[in-house]
Design a protein around this motif. Structure first.
Motif, mmCIF file in Angstrom:
data_model
loop_
_atom_site.group_PDB
_atom_site.id
_atom_site.type_symbol
_atom_site.label_atom_id
_atom_site.label_comp_id
_atom_site.label_asym_id
_atom_site.label_seq_id
_atom_site.Cartn_x
_atom_site.Cartn_y
_atom_site.Cartn_z
ATOM 1 N N TYR A 200 0.833 -1.192 0.000
ATOM 2 C CA TYR A 200 0.000 0.000 0.000
ATOM 3 C C TYR A 200 0.867 1.241 0.000
ATOM 4 N N SER B 63 -5.512 0.437 -1.887
ATOM 5 C CA SER B 63 -4.342 -0.415 -1.653
ATOM 6 C C SER B 63 -4.224 -0.893 -0.213
ATOM 7 N N LEU C 77 -5.543 -2.227 3.432
ATOM 8 C CA LEU C 77 -6.650 -3.034 3.933
ATOM 9 C C LEU C 77 -7.210 -2.412 5.208
ATOM 10 N N LYS C 78 -8.407 -1.867 5.100
ATOM 11 C CA LYS C 78 -9.049 -1.202 6.232
ATOM 12 C C LYS C 78 -10.514 -1.607 6.304
ATOM 13 N N LYS D 265 -9.045 -4.539 12.192
ATOM 14 C CA LYS D 265 -9.670 -4.796 10.899
ATOM 15 C C LYS D 265 -11.187 -4.993 10.998
ATOM 16 N N LEU E 2 -12.752 -8.112 3.342
ATOM 17 C CA LEU E 2 -12.315 -6.727 3.197
ATOM 18 C C LEU E 2 -11.783 -6.400 1.817
ATOM 19 N N HIS E 3 -11.624 -7.397 0.931
ATOM 20 C CA HIS E 3 -10.911 -7.122 -0.308
ATOM 21 C C HIS E 3 -11.337 -8.064 -1.427
ATOM 22 N N ARG F 145 -4.505 -6.755 -5.413
ATOM 23 C CA ARG F 145 -5.493 -6.805 -4.346
ATOM 24 C C ARG F 145 -6.201 -5.469 -4.286
ATOM 25 N N SER G 179 -8.706 -3.241 -2.030
ATOM 26 C CA SER G 179 -9.370 -3.063 -0.743
ATOM 27 C C SER G 179 -10.736 -2.414 -0.956
ATOM 28 N N SER H 133 -11.490 0.821 2.312
ATOM 29 C CA SER H 133 -10.522 1.872 2.641
ATOM 30 C C SER H 133 -10.978 3.272 2.270
#
Length: 460
Positions: free
Chosen positions: A89, A101, A103-104, A301, A384-385, A427, A429, A432
């Motif tokens: 990220y 980018s 992961l949140k 997370k 999450l993604h 990936r 996200s 985010s």
């Protein structure tokens, strides 16, 4: 000093980023070899009729990406060695970039309001030990008991005595690795795995060994073969949707991994960053092999990023080692944050926020399904993604660079690769940013895939 061709007509705003991306591609495709000295800032600026500041920002961006190094008195060079563990990220949000980018979890004003209320509550009745004590056994008995309640929601029945409070999953991973393997030891892990594990293992003097994965996670036969060939001490695994490929490992596969671990006396480090978020998932690996599994979970997370605390559940035989490693690396988890987590678990706030997050992610995954129609990708309905496999490393580099040029940051698959085999992908996200920005970013991703004349996608 080597000059190379820059397509000046292709430079777009922001120009520094467009210039950085052209140099990035020149490095990726071999036109700029490792060790090549780049033109001084002013020379390149004059040749392209740009400001020195623009070129300087481009070079700084490439240094941040780990592609260039500046040497005082000598100049700027293409980096000779691959950095240990590239960040997937961008460390900070720049300009108008839509950041897909990092992961949140999905966050709204409600999350900030909850934290403000928690801090106000602490100001009214803060336990003296939280502010005044150095001793974990003085501060945390109540916290460990509440932690055991939370771990039961994660599918794990453990004594409070066997719970170590940590400053999040990374701290838990570090303590666990230090407790099960010595310098030079071999730790097995997924071929596509945790992006911080590679540099962390390197800093600890451990050797990572990548294990083949399939649509159900680590392949037990591959892990068994690796253990027979090398002196593996532990296996690090992410079986419950937090892994890059969004796999939620079946109960049967978890049993098989536990059996291999017993046969070779492996310690298991299980990173379960999503905890109780995914409904109906099998029990943790720690439930199948409680005598040898160090189970790591946290709240960042699934509740909110600022709640940087977590739990490390430890078997009896490893408890002394974990306690000692924790003391010398962290001493104790940050008491104030741990206190908020404990209160939220006890009064139901934490699980309420997890349920809210679950619903928010289901909606985000529905948006992704709508926007990525016709594009093969991997995801979990409550994850999450999304993971989009690509057909080559060149396609991955091009995709990441072109997406960034169009104002979208995505995570390159190489950042999650722990073995030598190439696993090109990106990936995305989903939590985010705002839903509006997510739609805009996914629209750019989709258009980029469909508009490129060269094949990018790898059929799943």
């Amino acid at each position: 000093m080597t000059m190379w061709f820059i397509d000046q007509d292709a430079l777009k705003r922001p120009v520094y980023l467009s210039l950085a991306d052209q140099i990035n591609r020149a490095i990726s495709d071999g036109r700029l070899a490792d060790g090549t000295r780049l033109p001084p800032h002013r020379v390149l600026a004059d040749s392209l009729k740009l400001s020195v500041q623009t070129v300087s920002r481009a070079y700084e961006e490439l240094i941040r990406r780990g592609l260039l190094s500046g040497e005082t008195g000598r100049g700027t060079f293409v980096r000779r060695e691959e950095p240990v563990g590239q960040l997937p990220y961008i460390p900070e949000r720049l300009g108008e970039v839509i950041d897909l980018s990092i992961l949140k979890p999905v966050c709204e004003t409600m999350h900030l309001d909850r934290m403000k209320a928690a801090l106000a509550g602490l100001s009214a009745d803060l336990p003296p030990s939280v502010a005044l004590s150095f001793r974990p056994n003085v501060i945390f008995p109540r916290h460990r008991a509440v932690a055991a309640d939370w771990l039961r929601l994660c599918g794990l029945d453990v004594s409070p005595h066997n719970v170590c409070l940590t400053n999040g999953a990374t701290a838990g991973m570090t303590i666990a690795l230090m407790s099960v393997a010595q310098t030079g030891g071999v730790v097995a892990t997924e071929a596509i795995g945790h992006h911080t594990l590679t540099p962390l293992a390197a800093y600890l003097g451990l050797k990572l060994a990548a294990v083949e994965i399939d649509d159900d996670g680590i392949v037990p036969e591959a892990l068994d073969a690796l253990c027979r060939a090398e002196g593996v001490r532990a296996v690090f695994v992410q079986p419950s949707g937090i892994n890059p490929t969004a796999v939620v490992m079946s109960a049967e596969r978890r049993e098989a991994i536990a059996a291999v671990a017993r046969a070779h006396d492996l310690a298991i480090i299980e990173n379960d960053g999503l905890g109780p978020l995914i409904e109906g998932r099998p029990p943790p690996l720690a439930a199948f092999a409680p005598e040898r599994t160090l189970y790591v979970t946290s709240f960042t997370k699934i509740v909110m990023p600022g709640l940087r605390t977590g739990y490390l559940a430890v078997p009896d035989r490893m408890l002394a080692a974990v306690t000692n490693r924790h003391l010398v690396t962290n001493w104790i988890a940050t008491p104030l944050i741990a206190e908020i987590a404990t209160r939220w678990v006890a009064d139901g706030t934490a699980m309420e926020l997890v349920r809210w997050q679950r619903g928010a992610l289901r909606r985000r995954q529905a948006v992704a399904a709508q926007m990525l129609v016709g594009i093969p990708y991997r995801a979990h309905a409550e994850g999450l993604h999304a993971w989009i496999p690509l057909d080559s490393r060149a396609a991955e580099d091009l995709f990441v660079a072109q997406a960034r040029l169009r104002g979208v940051a995505v995570a390159p698959g190489r950042s999650f690769q722990t073995g030598a085999a190439e696993q090109p992908a990106v990936r995305i996200s989903l939590g985010s940013t705002t839903e509006e920005e997510l739609r805009a970013g996914l629209r750019i991703v989709t258009n980029l895939i469909h508009s490129d004349p060269e094949p990018l996608l790898l059929a799943i």
